[in-house]
Scaffold this motif. Structure first.
Motif, PDB file in Angstrom:
ATOM      1  N   PRO A 193       0.749  -1.227   0.175  1.00 29.73           N
ATOM      2  CA  PRO A 193       0.036   0.062  -0.023  1.00 29.73           C
ATOM      3  C   PRO A 193       0.783   1.257  -0.008  1.00 29.73           C
ATOM      4  CG  PRO A 193      -0.105  -0.792   1.986  1.00 29.73           C
ATOM      5  CD  PRO A 193       0.621  -1.810   1.214  1.00 29.73           C
ATOM      6  N   LEU A 194       2.199   1.437   0.001  1.00 30.99           N
ATOM      7  CA  LEU A 194       2.892   2.416   0.398  1.00 30.99           C
ATOM      8  C   LEU A 194       3.440   2.962  -1.043  1.00 30.99           C
ATOM      9  CD1 LEU A 194       4.552   4.470   2.055  1.00 30.99           C
ATOM     10  CD2 LEU A 194       6.628   2.642   1.936  1.00 30.99           C
ATOM     11  N   SER A 195       2.881   4.198  -1.346  1.00 36.02           N
ATOM     12  CA  SER A 195       3.181   4.827  -2.685  1.00 36.02           C
ATOM     13  C   SER A 195       4.494   5.373  -2.587  1.00 36.02           C
ATOM     14  CB  SER A 195       2.242   5.975  -3.114  1.00 36.02           C
ATOM     15  OG  SER A 195       0.834   5.452  -3.199  1.00 36.02           O
ATOM     16  N   LEU A 196       5.415   4.922  -3.665  1.00 40.82           N
ATOM     17  CA  LEU A 196       6.884   5.386  -3.410  1.00 40.82           C
ATOM     18  C   LEU A 196       7.270   6.178  -4.732  1.00 40.82           C
ATOM     19  CD1 LEU A 196       8.350   2.328  -1.870  1.00 40.82           C
ATOM     20  CD2 LEU A 196       8.123   4.271  -0.711  1.00 40.82           C
ATOM     21  N   PRO A 197       7.910   7.142  -4.648  1.00 38.10           N
ATOM     22  CA  PRO A 197       8.244   8.080  -5.850  1.00 38.10           C
ATOM     23  C   PRO A 197       9.153   7.102  -6.883  1.00 38.10           C
ATOM     24  CG  PRO A 197       8.827   9.238  -3.588  1.00 38.10           C
ATOM     25  CD  PRO A 197       8.343   7.804  -3.505  1.00 38.10           C
ATOM     26  N   SER A 198       9.940   6.335  -6.576  1.00 40.87           N
ATOM     27  CA  SER A 198      10.852   5.594  -7.581  1.00 40.87           C
ATOM     28  C   SER A 198      10.247   4.424  -7.982  1.00 40.87           C
ATOM     29  CB  SER A 198      12.189   5.285  -6.724  1.00 40.87           C
ATOM     30  OG  SER A 198      12.881   6.246  -6.085  1.00 40.87           O
ATOM     31  N   GLU A 199       9.199   3.793  -7.269  1.00 37.63           N
ATOM     32  CA  GLU A 199       8.431   2.724  -7.689  1.00 37.63           C
ATOM     33  C   GLU A 199       6.831   2.797  -7.518  1.00 37.63           C
ATOM     34  OE1 GLU A 199       9.680   0.362  -9.265  1.00 37.63           O
ATOM     35  OE2 GLU A 199      11.991   0.600  -8.955  1.00 37.63           O
ATOM     36  N   PRO A 200       6.275   3.782  -8.411  1.00 38.76           N
ATOM     37  CA  PRO A 200       4.836   3.991  -7.983  1.00 38.76           C
ATOM     38  C   PRO A 200       4.132   2.759  -8.521  1.00 38.76           C
ATOM     39  CG  PRO A 200       5.777   5.067  -9.945  1.00 38.76           C
ATOM     40  CD  PRO A 200       7.086   4.648  -9.181  1.00 38.76           C
ATOM     41  N   ASN A 201       4.473   2.257  -9.329  1.00 37.95           N
ATOM     42  CA  ASN A 201       3.665   1.044  -9.796  1.00 37.95           C
ATOM     43  C   ASN A 201       3.510  -0.207  -8.808  1.00 37.95           C
ATOM     44  OD1 ASN A 201       3.085   1.998 -12.293  1.00 37.95           O
ATOM     45  ND2 ASN A 201       4.744   1.027 -13.167  1.00 37.95           N
ATOM     46  N   LEU A 202       4.335  -0.316  -7.866  1.00 38.36           N
ATOM     47  CA  LEU A 202       4.345  -1.156  -6.465  1.00 38.36           C
ATOM     48  C   LEU A 202       2.824  -1.118  -5.943  1.00 38.36           C
ATOM     49  CD1 LEU A 202       7.731  -1.472  -5.349  1.00 38.36           C
ATOM     50  CD2 LEU A 202       6.528  -3.204  -6.434  1.00 38.36           C
ATOM     51  N   ALA A 203       2.549   0.296  -5.532  1.00 37.87           N
ATOM     52  CA  ALA A 203       1.273   0.503  -4.988  1.00 37.87           C
ATOM     53  C   ALA A 203       0.045   0.561  -6.010  1.00 37.87           C
ATOM     54  CB  ALA A 203       1.290   1.841  -4.134  1.00 37.87           C
ATOM     55  N   ARG A 204       0.400   1.082  -6.952  1.00 37.96           N
ATOM     56  CA  ARG A 204      -0.715   1.139  -8.144  1.00 37.96           C
ATOM     57  C   ARG A 204      -1.088  -0.150  -8.328  1.00 37.96           C
ATOM     58  NH1 ARG A 204       1.745   4.522 -12.329  1.00 37.96           N
ATOM     59  NH2 ARG A 204       1.800   6.373 -10.755  1.00 37.96           N
ATOM     60  N   ARG A 205      -0.328  -0.950  -8.568  1.00 35.64           N
ATOM     61  CA  ARG A 205      -0.586  -2.472  -8.859  1.00 35.64           C
ATOM     62  C   ARG A 205      -0.625  -3.560  -7.721  1.00 35.64           C
ATOM     63  NH1 ARG A 205       3.029  -2.391 -14.717  1.00 35.64           N
ATOM     64  NH2 ARG A 205       1.745  -0.451 -15.522  1.00 35.64           N
ATOM     65  N   GLY A 206      -0.075  -3.073  -6.640  1.00 33.66           N
ATOM     66  CA  GLY A 206      -0.015  -4.024  -5.721  1.00 33.66           C
ATOM     67  C   GLY A 206      -0.909  -3.723  -4.637  1.00 33.66           C
ATOM     68  N   ALA A 207      -1.468  -2.625  -4.353  1.00 30.75           N
ATOM     69  CA  ALA A 207      -2.435  -2.399  -3.251  1.00 30.75           C
ATOM     70  C   ALA A 207      -3.674  -2.939  -3.289  1.00 30.75           C
ATOM     71  CB  ALA A 207      -2.561  -0.802  -3.113  1.00 30.75           C
ATOM     72  N   TYR A 208      -4.585  -2.933  -2.464  1.00 30.39           N
ATOM     73  CA  TYR A 208      -6.097  -3.334  -2.393  1.00 30.39           C
ATOM     74  C   TYR A 208      -6.737  -2.394  -3.365  1.00 30.39           C
ATOM     75  CZ  TYR A 208      -5.581  -6.914   1.420  1.00 30.39           C
ATOM     76  OH  TYR A 208      -5.187  -7.764   1.920  1.00 30.39           O
ATOM     77  N   PRO A 209      -7.505  -2.752  -4.135  1.00 30.80           N
ATOM     78  CA  PRO A 209      -8.452  -1.847  -4.945  1.00 30.80           C
ATOM     79  C   PRO A 209      -9.436  -1.040  -4.411  1.00 30.80           C
ATOM     80  CG  PRO A 209      -9.251  -4.087  -5.188  1.00 30.80           C
ATOM     81  CD  PRO A 209      -8.050  -4.178  -4.381  1.00 30.80           C
ATOM     82  N   THR A 210      -9.686  -0.046  -4.939  1.00 29.70           N
ATOM     83  CA  THR A 210     -10.895   0.803  -4.412  1.00 29.70           C
ATOM     84  C   THR A 210     -12.013   0.034  -4.279  1.00 29.70           C
ATOM     85  OG1 THR A 210     -11.245   1.583  -6.774  1.00 29.70           O
ATOM     86  CG2 THR A 210      -9.970   3.153  -5.321  1.00 29.70           C
ATOM     87  N   PRO A 211     -12.940   0.260  -3.715  1.00 32.23           N
ATOM     88  CA  PRO A 211     -13.156   1.638  -2.866  1.00 32.23           C
ATOM     89  C   PRO A 211     -12.527   1.613  -1.434  1.00 32.23           C
ATOM     90  CG  PRO A 211     -15.226   0.023  -2.380  1.00 32.23           C
ATOM     91  CD  PRO A 211     -14.317  -0.591  -3.301  1.00 32.23           C
TER      92      PRO A 211
ATOM     93  N   ALA B 216      -6.770   2.397  -0.274  1.00 33.80           N
ATOM     94  CA  ALA B 216      -6.040   1.489  -0.495  1.00 33.80           C
ATOM     95  C   ALA B 216      -4.475   1.768  -0.360  1.00 33.80           C
ATOM     96  CB  ALA B 216      -6.246   0.916  -1.937  1.00 33.80           C
ATOM     97  N   THR B 217      -4.327   3.201  -0.450  1.00 38.99           N
ATOM     98  CA  THR B 217      -2.543   3.406  -0.337  1.00 38.99           C
ATOM     99  C   THR B 217      -2.289   4.343   0.933  1.00 38.99           C
ATOM    100  OG1 THR B 217      -3.048   5.204  -2.123  1.00 38.99           O
ATOM    101  CG2 THR B 217      -2.344   2.715  -2.815  1.00 38.99           C
ATOM    102  N   TYR B 218      -0.992   4.272   1.256  1.00 36.84           N
ATOM    103  CA  TYR B 218      -0.507   5.701   1.885  1.00 36.84           C
ATOM    104  C   TYR B 218       0.313   6.454   0.962  1.00 36.84           C
ATOM    105  CZ  TYR B 218      -1.775   2.673   6.002  1.00 36.84           C
ATOM    106  OH  TYR B 218      -2.670   1.788   6.432  1.00 36.84           O
ATOM    107  N   SER B 219       0.103   7.664   0.667  1.00 33.49           N
ATOM    108  CA  SER B 219       1.071   8.351   0.075  1.00 33.49           C
ATOM    109  C   SER B 219       1.991   9.085   0.879  1.00 33.49           C
ATOM    110  CB  SER B 219       0.106   9.801  -0.456  1.00 33.49           C
ATOM    111  OG  SER B 219      -0.111  10.716   0.438  1.00 33.49           O
ATOM    112  N   PRO B 220       3.281   9.586   0.411  1.00 36.07           N
ATOM    113  CA  PRO B 220       4.052  10.181   0.954  1.00 36.07           C
ATOM    114  C   PRO B 220       3.583  11.341   1.916  1.00 36.07           C
ATOM    115  CG  PRO B 220       4.970   9.870  -1.075  1.00 36.07           C
ATOM    116  CD  PRO B 220       3.524   9.573  -1.278  1.00 36.07           C
ATOM    117  N   ARG B 221       2.601  11.985   1.397  1.00 38.31           N
ATOM    118  CA  ARG B 221       2.060  13.112   2.402  1.00 38.31           C
ATOM    119  C   ARG B 221       1.506  12.396   3.773  1.00 38.31           C
ATOM    120  NH1 ARG B 221      -2.696  17.233   0.338  1.00 38.31           N
ATOM    121  NH2 ARG B 221      -2.966  18.467   2.497  1.00 38.31           N
TER     122      ARG B 221
END
Length: 395
Positions: free
Chosen positions: A26-44, A47-52
């Protein structure tokens, strides 16, 4: 945030944030954004934790003097990485108990990073570099628990490596030698691993791969025995023995299609499950009561020198059967029992365990937490709270 605030109320000062596992990244990372984009639980779902989001948690925790130690578990428990990088993950998204074969994982959700694929290390270094940039704590937890030989063997390159005389221990050592120095030296972090990396029953590395100066090991098996083994070997240790400190235990099984529940009068002979001696599907049953937690002496059997290497204790709540709807009750007041035992000890000046007075004190503290918005579970009926000492086993 409520959990961090409750931790501060109880003088628990480190939050171990297990950020990834086989089921989701679920962790969105600047260098590897697809890990969370394709590996987190889907909406609704959220699903993710942004750096913010992470920075917000860290600021809040800092305001309560709570450290946050991030964990990226690898090379096991990484099936969720396969959405972005299928070529670096072995046995991803397969049924975890193949008929007639060994399990591919400790639980549903298969997949492990392939130590023989150079691309693995490019991705891993990007992940840990981003994590280090987000989390200022001097420790980074790198997992390394429950590595599964059968999952690695699902990969042709691994099978060729084994056929040529290689071992699964060597595979894990290849991975550790390629990642631990990057975290310790390049990122200047102390690396925390689960004890399996050195004491694993099936796959482990040699001690030479884990310099005690830059390595901390977290115990979760065999109670004081493993704490003794690791501290005697010179390692700093965090104690999380499942026999005492796993808060998710005792809630029954969560895998489906389990015919062991069908026995109505007694269990299958020789296989206790629902009745006396059985665990009801929870591998770490029974439920860890506050008394069990309060009773644990994490320095039991250690010399003074060994005890000095114990950094502290940690109760663990794994989330297979827990989410925000039950979080407070699963944590509190049992975690408070650990806090008192570690900060103040669980014995009086004569060496006697303080069960009776601790019960009354924890009852009162539980009600204070409820008044502060923490939905802590009761530990006794209200009548007992109103009649201190009258519900004791011995007067």
């Amino acid at each position: 945030m409520r959990t961090v605030r409750a931790m501060a109320h109880n003088k628990l000062n480190v939050l171990h944030w297990h950020l990834s596992d086989a089921q989701a990244f679920p962790l969105s990372l600047p260098s590897e954004p697809n890990l969370a984009r394709r590996g987190a639980y889907p909406t609704p779902f959220p699903a993710t934790y942004s750096p913010r989001d992470v920075r917000r948690v860290l600021r809040f925790a800092l305001s309560f003097a709570v450290r946050v130690v991030p964990e990226i578990d690898a090379p096991g428990h990484t099936g969720s990485w396969a959405g972005a990088y299928p070529d670096i993950v072995t046995c991803a998204n397969k049924f975890w108990l193949p008929p007639g074969g060994p399990p591919l994982a400790a639980e549903p959700g298969t997949g492990q990073l392939n130590p023989l694929n150079p691309e693995t290390y490019r991705v891993v270094r990007n992940v840990f570099r981003d994590v280090a940039a987000l989390f200022p704590d001097p420790y980074i937890h790198a997992g390394a628990d429950e590595v599964n030989a059968a999952c690695w063997d699902d990969d042709p390159a691994v099978r060729r490596f084994i056929a040529a005389g290689g071992t699964h221990d060597q595979l894990l050592e290849i991975f550790v030698n390629a990642t631990r120095p990057f975290i310790a030296d390049t990122l200047n972090r102390t690396v925390v691993y689960w004890e399996d990396v050195l004491l694993g029953p099936n796959i482990k590395v040699g001690a030479a791969a884990l310099p005690p100066e830059t390595t901390v090991l977290q115990t979760w098996n065999n109670g004081p025995t493993n704490t003794k083994r690791l501290t005697a070997a010179g390692y700093r240790v965090i104690v999380s023995s499942w026999e005492f400190y796993y808060l998710d235990c005792g809630h029954g099984g969560w895998v489906g299609n389990d015919s062991r529940y069908d026995w109505q009068d007694s269990d299958e002979p020789g296989h206790p499950f629902n009745y006396a001696g059985g665990n009801g599907g929870s591998w770490c049953a029974p439920f860890k009561t506050w008394q069990r937690i309060y009773d644990y002496d994490i320095l039991h059997g250690l010399t003074d020198e060994e005890a000095g290497r114990v950094l502290g204790g940690e109760v663990a709540l794994w989330s297979e059967q827990a989410d925000g709807t039950v979080l407070d009750g699963r944590l509190w007041p049992r975690a408070a029992a650990m806090a008192e035992a570690l900060w103040s000890g669980n014995r009086d000046e004569t060496g006697k365990k303080r069960y009776a007075e601790a019960t009354d004190r924890l009852n009162e503290w539980r009600h204070r937490m409820v008044q502060r918005g923490i939905r802590a579970e009761p530990i006794q009926p209200l009548w007992c709270v109103l009649h201190p000492g009258m519900c004791n086993l011995v007067q």
